[in-house]
Scaffold this motif. Structure first.
Motif, PDB file in Angstrom:
ATOM      1  N   GLU A 111       2.935  24.194  59.284  1.00  0.00           N
ATOM      2  CA  GLU A 111       3.051  23.327  60.454  1.00  0.00           C
ATOM      3  C   GLU A 111       3.464  21.904  60.081  1.00  0.00           C
ATOM      4  OE1 GLU A 111      -0.692  23.508  62.390  1.00  0.00           O
ATOM      5  OE2 GLU A 111      -0.445  25.587  63.068  1.00  0.00           O
ATOM      6  N   GLY A 112       3.420  21.587  58.798  1.00  0.00           N
ATOM      7  CA  GLY A 112       3.789  20.248  58.351  1.00  0.00           C
ATOM      8  C   GLY A 112       5.280  20.019  58.241  1.00  0.00           C
ATOM      9  N   PHE A 113       6.094  21.018  58.635  1.00  0.00           N
ATOM     10  CA  PHE A 113       7.548  20.893  58.520  1.00  0.00           C
ATOM     11  C   PHE A 113       8.210  21.081  59.876  1.00  0.00           C
ATOM     12  CE2 PHE A 113       5.856  22.260  54.482  1.00  0.00           C
ATOM     13  CZ  PHE A 113       6.487  21.418  53.585  1.00  0.00           C
ATOM     14  N   GLU A 114       9.277  20.323  60.093  1.00  0.00           N
ATOM     15  CA  GLU A 114      10.003  20.409  61.355  1.00  0.00           C
ATOM     16  C   GLU A 114      10.671  21.763  61.518  1.00  0.00           C
ATOM     17  OE1 GLU A 114      12.718  17.140  61.560  1.00  0.00           O
ATOM     18  OE2 GLU A 114      11.194  15.683  60.916  1.00  0.00           O
ATOM     19  N   ARG A 115      11.237  22.275  60.416  1.00  0.00           N
ATOM     20  CA  ARG A 115      11.901  23.577  60.434  1.00  0.00           C
ATOM     21  C   ARG A 115      11.445  24.374  59.206  1.00  0.00           C
ATOM     22  NH1 ARG A 115      16.208  24.697  63.456  1.00  0.00           N
ATOM     23  NH2 ARG A 115      16.936  26.129  61.848  1.00  0.00           N
ATOM     24  N   VAL A 116      11.306  25.682  59.387  1.00  0.00           N
ATOM     25  CA  VAL A 116      10.917  26.560  58.286  1.00  0.00           C
ATOM     26  C   VAL A 116      11.860  27.756  58.281  1.00  0.00           C
ATOM     27  CG1 VAL A 116       9.088  27.986  57.261  1.00  0.00           C
ATOM     28  CG2 VAL A 116       8.496  25.871  58.501  1.00  0.00           C
ATOM     29  N   ALA A 117      12.301  28.154  57.088  1.00  0.00           N
ATOM     30  CA  ALA A 117      13.161  29.330  56.939  1.00  0.00           C
ATOM     31  C   ALA A 117      12.628  30.186  55.806  1.00  0.00           C
ATOM     32  CB  ALA A 117      14.602  28.916  56.657  1.00  0.00           C
ATOM     33  N   PHE A 118      12.696  31.490  55.996  1.00  0.00           N
ATOM     34  CA  PHE A 118      12.298  32.462  54.982  1.00  0.00           C
ATOM     35  C   PHE A 118      13.548  33.229  54.554  1.00  0.00           C
ATOM     36  CE2 PHE A 118       8.458  31.392  57.093  1.00  0.00           C
ATOM     37  CZ  PHE A 118       7.386  31.689  56.264  1.00  0.00           C
ATOM     38  N   CYS A 119      13.777  33.325  53.234  1.00  0.00           N
ATOM     39  CA  CYS A 119      15.022  33.911  52.742  1.00  0.00           C
ATOM     40  C   CYS A 119      14.779  34.844  51.558  1.00  0.00           C
ATOM     41  CB  CYS A 119      15.993  32.816  52.283  1.00  0.00           C
ATOM     42  SG  CYS A 119      16.341  31.547  53.519  1.00  0.00           S
TER      43      CYS A 119
END
Length: 301
Positions: A111-119
């Protein structure tokens, strides 16, 4: 007898992520060893976190300078990076790892990041698709992933014997149950590759974006890298702007990649189309020769 120092040198030097977070390094971060798995985090700001998972090519690496998958790519883009390492071909079926990642979630890490991506790709693609549920609203970029290796769910999957022997009674064992809260899940697969295609069609939801890569085979990320298209595909997906049309335009250059030729010939021969495979091979060689002649002529001007 070899010199112990030579043996140590063969194992490599300091990994780039550690150079950023070691005591005198410029960034915050952490490293956590969890038996057969490890987690490394480099904090490059709250605007974007990328979470990546090892594939079979990385699993088992013993060099000191081992990097998480896509480490340099994340660093070059200035993105925070959480890299998940695997020593065995585990498909991340490990209670300690699962508990650790859930603890990160419960402490508000994602939750501390504006955007999250999993790759990830293949085994790593499975990891990205199944653990994206830890961060609702995240984006997923998965290349040739498996949806599961649980025998009851995918009895037709005969590859990855070591992976199929893992403990599939653990949570996060069916990726199709964990993508409904992703903003978008981009899945690259070759529709001519039956197993990868069957895994893709297990997924449901308007947020599933299938990227059809005919001729990419199971090595889709590698073919994209050979044609220098892996980075723009990943960047577009991570930023949420990639479309199937844009992906198709980006992969047109695959027709000039030798690995693409090999994969297409395998597809044709698997369908008893030997004559067509030979014609394809001839046309590929002719096109390569024509491109070389054109390049030489341009260089001579």
């Amino acid at each position: 007898m070899s010199d112990p120092q030579d043996q140590e040198d063969d194992l490599g030097g300091v990994p780039s992520w550690y150079m950023e977070i070691f005591p005198a390094g410029p960034r915050d971060g952490f490293f956590q060893k969890l038996g057969d798995h490890s987690v490394a985090f480099v904090d490059r700001g709250a605007h974007q976190l990328v979470v990546t998972f090892d594939n079979l090519a990385e699993a088992g690496g013993k060099r000191y300078d081992r990097e998480p998958w896509a480490a340099k790519f994340c660093a070059d883009n200035g993105w925070s990076h959480l890299g998940i390492f695997a020593q065995p071909p585990s498909w991340f079926r490990d209670a300690r790892l699962i508990s650790y990642l859930e603890d990160l979630r419960d402490r508000g890490f994602f939750e501390g990041f504006e955007r999250v991506a999993f790759c990830g790709t293949s085994m790593g693609g499975f990891g990205a698709l199944t653990f994206c549920d830890l961060s609702p609203g995240a984006t997923v970029m998965a290349f040739s992933p498996q949806s599961s290796l649980h025998a009851d769910l995918v009895p037709w999957e005969t590859r990855f014997s070591k992976g199929r022997r893992q403990d599939w009674s653990l949570p996060y064992s069916d990726a199709t149950e964990h993508t409904n809260r992703a903003s978008k899940a981009f899945i690259v697969f070759d529709p001519l590759h039956k197993s990868d295609r069957d895994h893709f069609y297990r997924f449901r939801g308007d947020n599933i974006v299938g990227l059809h890569g005919i001729g990419l085979g199971h090595k889709s990320a590698l073919v994209l890298r050979r044609m220098d298209r892996l980075k723009p595909v990943m960047k577009g997906a991570i930023e949420g702007s990639l479309t199937p049309l844009e992906f198709y335009k980006l992969i047109r250059a695959r027709k000039d990649v030798y690995l693409y030729r090999q994969i297409m010939e395998e597809h044709m021969r698997a369908r008893n189309r030997e004559a067509l495979a030979l014609k394809f091979q001839t046309a590929f060689k002719r096109r390569r020769k024509a491109k070389r002649r054109a390049a030489n002529a341009e260089a001579a001007q």
